[in-house]
Enzyme design. Structure first.
Site, PDB file in Angstrom:
ATOM      1  N   HIS A 189       0.804  -1.218   0.000  1.00  0.00           N
ATOM      2  CA  HIS A 189       0.000   0.000   0.000  1.00  0.00           C
ATOM      3  C   HIS A 189       0.835   1.265   0.000  1.00  0.00           C
ATOM      4  O   HIS A 189       0.459   2.281  -0.569  1.00  0.00           O
ATOM      5  CB  HIS A 189      -0.927   0.012   1.225  1.00  0.00           C
ATOM      6  CG  HIS A 189      -2.218  -0.660   0.940  1.00  0.00           C
ATOM      7  ND1 HIS A 189      -2.890  -1.410   1.861  1.00  0.00           N
ATOM      8  CD2 HIS A 189      -2.952  -0.705  -0.186  1.00  0.00           C
ATOM      9  CE1 HIS A 189      -4.000  -1.877   1.311  1.00  0.00           C
ATOM     10  NE2 HIS A 189      -4.054  -1.464   0.073  1.00  0.00           N
ATOM     11  N   ARG A 296     -11.003  -6.280 -11.403  1.00  0.00           N
ATOM     12  CA  ARG A 296     -10.569  -7.495 -10.683  1.00  0.00           C
ATOM     13  C   ARG A 296     -11.616  -7.806  -9.617  1.00  0.00           C
ATOM     14  O   ARG A 296     -11.616  -7.202  -8.558  1.00  0.00           O
ATOM     15  CB  ARG A 296      -9.215  -7.264 -10.013  1.00  0.00           C
ATOM     16  CG  ARG A 296      -8.027  -7.266 -10.958  1.00  0.00           C
ATOM     17  CD  ARG A 296      -6.734  -7.195 -10.155  1.00  0.00           C
ATOM     18  NE  ARG A 296      -5.556  -7.523 -10.941  1.00  0.00           N
ATOM     19  CZ  ARG A 296      -4.709  -6.624 -11.433  1.00  0.00           C
ATOM     20  NH1 ARG A 296      -4.918  -5.334 -11.236  1.00  0.00           N
ATOM     21  NH2 ARG A 296      -3.650  -7.012 -12.118  1.00  0.00           N
ATOM     22  N   ARG A 332     -13.802  -9.080 -15.062  1.00  0.00           N
ATOM     23  CA  ARG A 332     -13.106 -10.373 -15.107  1.00  0.00           C
ATOM     24  C   ARG A 332     -13.703 -11.298 -14.063  1.00  0.00           C
ATOM     25  O   ARG A 332     -13.810 -10.924 -12.889  1.00  0.00           O
ATOM     26  CB  ARG A 332     -11.612 -10.182 -14.834  1.00  0.00           C
ATOM     27  CG  ARG A 332     -10.900 -11.528 -14.815  1.00  0.00           C
ATOM     28  CD  ARG A 332      -9.425 -11.382 -14.662  1.00  0.00           C
ATOM     29  NE  ARG A 332      -9.041 -11.049 -13.299  1.00  0.00           N
ATOM     30  CZ  ARG A 332      -7.775 -10.871 -12.915  1.00  0.00           C
ATOM     31  NH1 ARG A 332      -6.812 -10.953 -13.807  1.00  0.00           N
ATOM     32  NH2 ARG A 332      -7.492 -10.589 -11.670  1.00  0.00           N
ATOM     33  N   GLU A 431      -3.015 -15.444 -20.745  1.00  0.00           N
ATOM     34  CA  GLU A 431      -2.031 -15.411 -19.657  1.00  0.00           C
ATOM     35  C   GLU A 431      -1.182 -16.671 -19.655  1.00  0.00           C
ATOM     36  O   GLU A 431      -0.239 -16.795 -18.892  1.00  0.00           O
ATOM     37  CB  GLU A 431      -2.737 -15.336 -18.302  1.00  0.00           C
ATOM     38  CG  GLU A 431      -3.754 -14.248 -18.216  1.00  0.00           C
ATOM     39  CD  GLU A 431      -4.403 -14.165 -16.853  1.00  0.00           C
ATOM     40  OE1 GLU A 431      -3.857 -13.462 -15.997  1.00  0.00           O
ATOM     41  OE2 GLU A 431      -5.457 -14.795 -16.658  1.00  0.00           O
ATOM     42  N   ASN A 454       1.396 -10.098 -16.655  1.00  0.00           N
ATOM     43  CA  ASN A 454       1.963 -10.480 -15.347  1.00  0.00           C
ATOM     44  C   ASN A 454       2.052 -12.004 -15.270  1.00  0.00           C
ATOM     45  O   ASN A 454       3.072 -12.565 -14.867  1.00  0.00           O
ATOM     46  CB  ASN A 454       1.090  -9.988 -14.196  1.00  0.00           C
ATOM     47  CG  ASN A 454       0.846  -8.493 -14.234  1.00  0.00           C
ATOM     48  OD1 ASN A 454       1.561  -7.772 -14.907  1.00  0.00           O
ATOM     49  ND2 ASN A 454      -0.170  -8.032 -13.537  1.00  0.00           N
ATOM     50  N   ARG A 465       5.946 -15.313 -10.083  1.00  0.00           N
ATOM     51  CA  ARG A 465       5.927 -13.843  -9.963  1.00  0.00           C
ATOM     52  C   ARG A 465       5.975 -13.388  -8.517  1.00  0.00           C
ATOM     53  O   ARG A 465       6.272 -12.239  -8.218  1.00  0.00           O
ATOM     54  CB  ARG A 465       4.703 -13.255 -10.672  1.00  0.00           C
ATOM     55  CG  ARG A 465       3.390 -13.656 -10.045  1.00  0.00           C
ATOM     56  CD  ARG A 465       2.208 -13.335 -10.938  1.00  0.00           C
ATOM     57  NE  ARG A 465       1.519 -12.108 -10.567  1.00  0.00           N
ATOM     58  CZ  ARG A 465       0.339 -11.749 -11.049  1.00  0.00           C
ATOM     59  NH1 ARG A 465      -0.270 -12.495 -11.953  1.00  0.00           N
ATOM     60  NH2 ARG A 465      -0.230 -10.638 -10.674  1.00  0.00           N
TER      61      ARG A 465
END
Ligand code: PEP
Ligand code: MG
Length: 574
Positions: A189, A296, A332, A431, A454, A465
């Site tokens: 954050h 998301r 998504r 992806e 990503n 990742r």
């Protein structure tokens, strides 16, 4: 002069002297108390003060960096009401007769360890939030008054082991030029707040940072993640020039943030935002987004302790879609699994969760999870520009199976007489290398692709990742990834389908010319990146971008790709 390398967290150059931010030690003894009722009342009074402080911090955060960033402190305030945490403190005070400081610190340490042990980047950054709130309450209980940043009198660069979000937001921009932390990652954050505040920042520099003395002259480059310690005059002069140019460019970019991104030769691309909630929708609109390229939805599931039902999801999606008016929103479907776990789903442990029952695989295996979300999306899309996108698709069979369930939901809702989106565009995220390689077949099944670099990078390079030791391998600048991006765009365009990209690469200035040159139709990114990306596109012609993309595809490593763009584009056009 020496250079320390960290993780680029927020773009911009700061030049100034070091101010070391050290938190006071919150020392207390574990002691036995006589009257648990009095101790509990003392604890509750501290919670009350903490909650008032947080309301003030929240108001300040909203004023300086927008509602989205203020939401972090609303979440902090909610932690003060967390029944499990409070129960654990109360039980310890009543049954073990220990002081409130010890009871709180035991209970929150358990919570923090649980979050950190989940091996999930999102949840482990939430552990930092729990620590932040706990320290606030402890300071109140101990009567420690602490605001070392308030001691700042001259503009400085803040150095800290870690900077909790509540301290970050109180930074006075007229006195803080930027900040560096020894710990932390780019998705914490603190890093997100720095971007919201427009402060240059580097995180994760390591313990060497803590050796830098107060008042040392520093150059902080938040775009590359480098910190120059005691620079010579020539280096300072060079960075001052870069700083002046960057400031002008950003100011110009912000002025034109609400204009479209059209190349010098008239080619327009769509610039949209990645968001997770309604506050994100506000930030997106403010930054000049032309819609949402990635909603998301898993945050709706992660931020609670039970599954949201269809109605709750409908309300949440509807609120976001309404904010966006007629602009497109791509929802998504649930991407749980991998590094995002839902404790209340009680899924079996997997040896390699990133290669396991994640996202669409989970949804296809558990229609009772999938259908309420699809029904909520179809209802929220009634009369609006809502599109649907399935994550982690590897095969044509998965797309067909998902579409069959979607059709089932559509038929059910129509039979129930519910207003729904009857003609909703459906796309998939690319992806997984298999999807990129089969893009020609997949294109026939869908309306659009959105490339998730990503994950595409981590699966192409076989580099987790979330694992700091290999994360740099999993870069979207790897020519192997760029070649897959090219192939997906080519396959889609042959069939008249459009392609977006919603991983970190879309908001990365050095990647923009390449993606533009590869023919990407839609760029989806964190809202603050939008103005500059639009401006970069305006400075190019499509032919220039194509030449850069072509040359990048011939290189054999990501550093060379970045160097090429720096040399061919940034210097010439910005
Ligand atoms: C991606 O993988 O690039 C993506 C956008 O999805 P997430 O980061 O949510 O996995
Ligand atoms: Mg992904």
């Amino acid at each position: 002069m020496k250079t320390l390398q960290g993780i680029a967290a927020s773009r911009g150059i700061a030049i100034g002297s070091a101010f070391r931010f050290q938190k006071a030690d919150l020392c207390f003894e574990r002691s036995t108390i006589r009257d648990p009722a009095v101790e509990w009342a003392r604890f509750q009074a501290a919670l009350d003060t903490a909650s008032k402080q947080l309301a003030a911090v929240c108001a300040r955060a909203e004023a300086v960096s927008g509602a989205e960033n203020a939401a972090i402190f609303q979440a902090h305030a909610l932690m003060l009401d967390d029944p499990e945490l409070l129960d654990a403190v109360r039980t310890a005070i009543e049954e073990q007769c220990i002081n409130a400081e010890s009871a709180l610190s035991d209970a929150s340490e358990m919570y923090i360890q649980l979050l950190e042990s989940l091996d999930n980047e999102y949840l482990s950054t939430r552990a930092a939030d729990v620590r932040d709130v706990t320290e606030r309450v402890l300071r109140i209980l101990l009567g420690v008054v602490e605001s070392p940043i308030a001691d700042l009198t001259t503009p400085s660069i803040i150095l800290a082991r870690d900077l909790p979000p509540s301290d970050t937001v109180l930074l006075d921009k007229s006195l803080v030029l930027g900040f560096c932390t020894a710990e932390g990652g780019p998705t914490a954050h603190t890093a997100i707040l720095a971007r919201g505040l427009g402060l240059p920042a580097i995180v994760g520099i390591g313990p060497d940072l803590l050796e830098v003395a107060d008042h040392t002259t520093l150059i902080l480059d938040g775009g590359s993640g480098t910190l120059v310690v005691e620079p010579d005059e020539k280096t300072v002069a060079m960075h001052r020039t870069r700083q002046a140019v960057a400031t002008t460019v950003l100011a110009q970019a912000r002025e034109r943030a609400h204009e479209p991104a059209i190349t010098r030769d008239g080619h327009r691309v769509e610039i949209v935002a990645n968001i997770g909630n309604v506050e994100g929708a506000w930030a997106a609109l403010e930054a000049g987004a032309e819609g949402v390229g990635l909603l998301r939805t898993e945050f709706l599931y992660l931020e609670r302790d039970r599954l949201p039902d269809e109605e709750e999801q409908y309300q949440a999606y509807r609120a976001i879609v309404y904010e966006l008016g007629n602009l497109p929103v791509i929802l998504r479907t649930l991407d749980i699994g991998g590094d995002k776990e839902l404790p209340y789903l009680d899924l079996p442990q997997e040896m390699n969760p990133f290669l396991g029952v994640r996202a669409i695989r989970l949804c296809l295996a558990r229609p009772e999870l999938f259908k309420p979300q699809l029904r909520a999306a179809l209802r929220a899309g009634a009369g609006r520009n809502l599109k649907l996108m399935f994550p982690m698709v590897a095969t044509v069979a998965e797309v067909r199976a998902a579409r069959a369930i979607l059709a089932e939901c559509q038929a059910e809702l129509l039979a129930e007489g519910q207003p729904i989106a009857e003609e909703m565009e459906v796309g998939i995220m690319v992806e997984i290398p298999a999807a990129a390689l089969m893009a020609d077949h997949l294109a026939a099944e869908i309306d659009f692709f959105s490339i998730g670099d990503n994950d595409l990078s981590q699966y192409t390079l076989a580099a987790d990742r979330a694992n700091a030791n290999v994360a740099s391998l999993a870069s979207g600048f790897q020519p192997a990834v760029l070649r897959l991006v090219r192939d997906v765009i080519t396959a889609a365009h042959v069939q008249g389908k459009w392609v977006g990209l919603c991983g970190e690469l879309a908001g990365e200035p050095l990647a923009v010319p390449i993606l533009l040159g590869l023919g990407l139709d839609e760029f989806s990114m964190n809202p603050p990146a939008i103005p500059l990306v639009k401006q970069i596109i305006r400075a190019l012609t499509l032919d220039e971008a194509r030449a850069v993309a072509q040359a990048a595809l011939e290189l054999d490593n990501p550093d060379a790709v970045r160097a090429l763009v720096r040399e061919r584009v940034t210097a010439a056009n910005l």
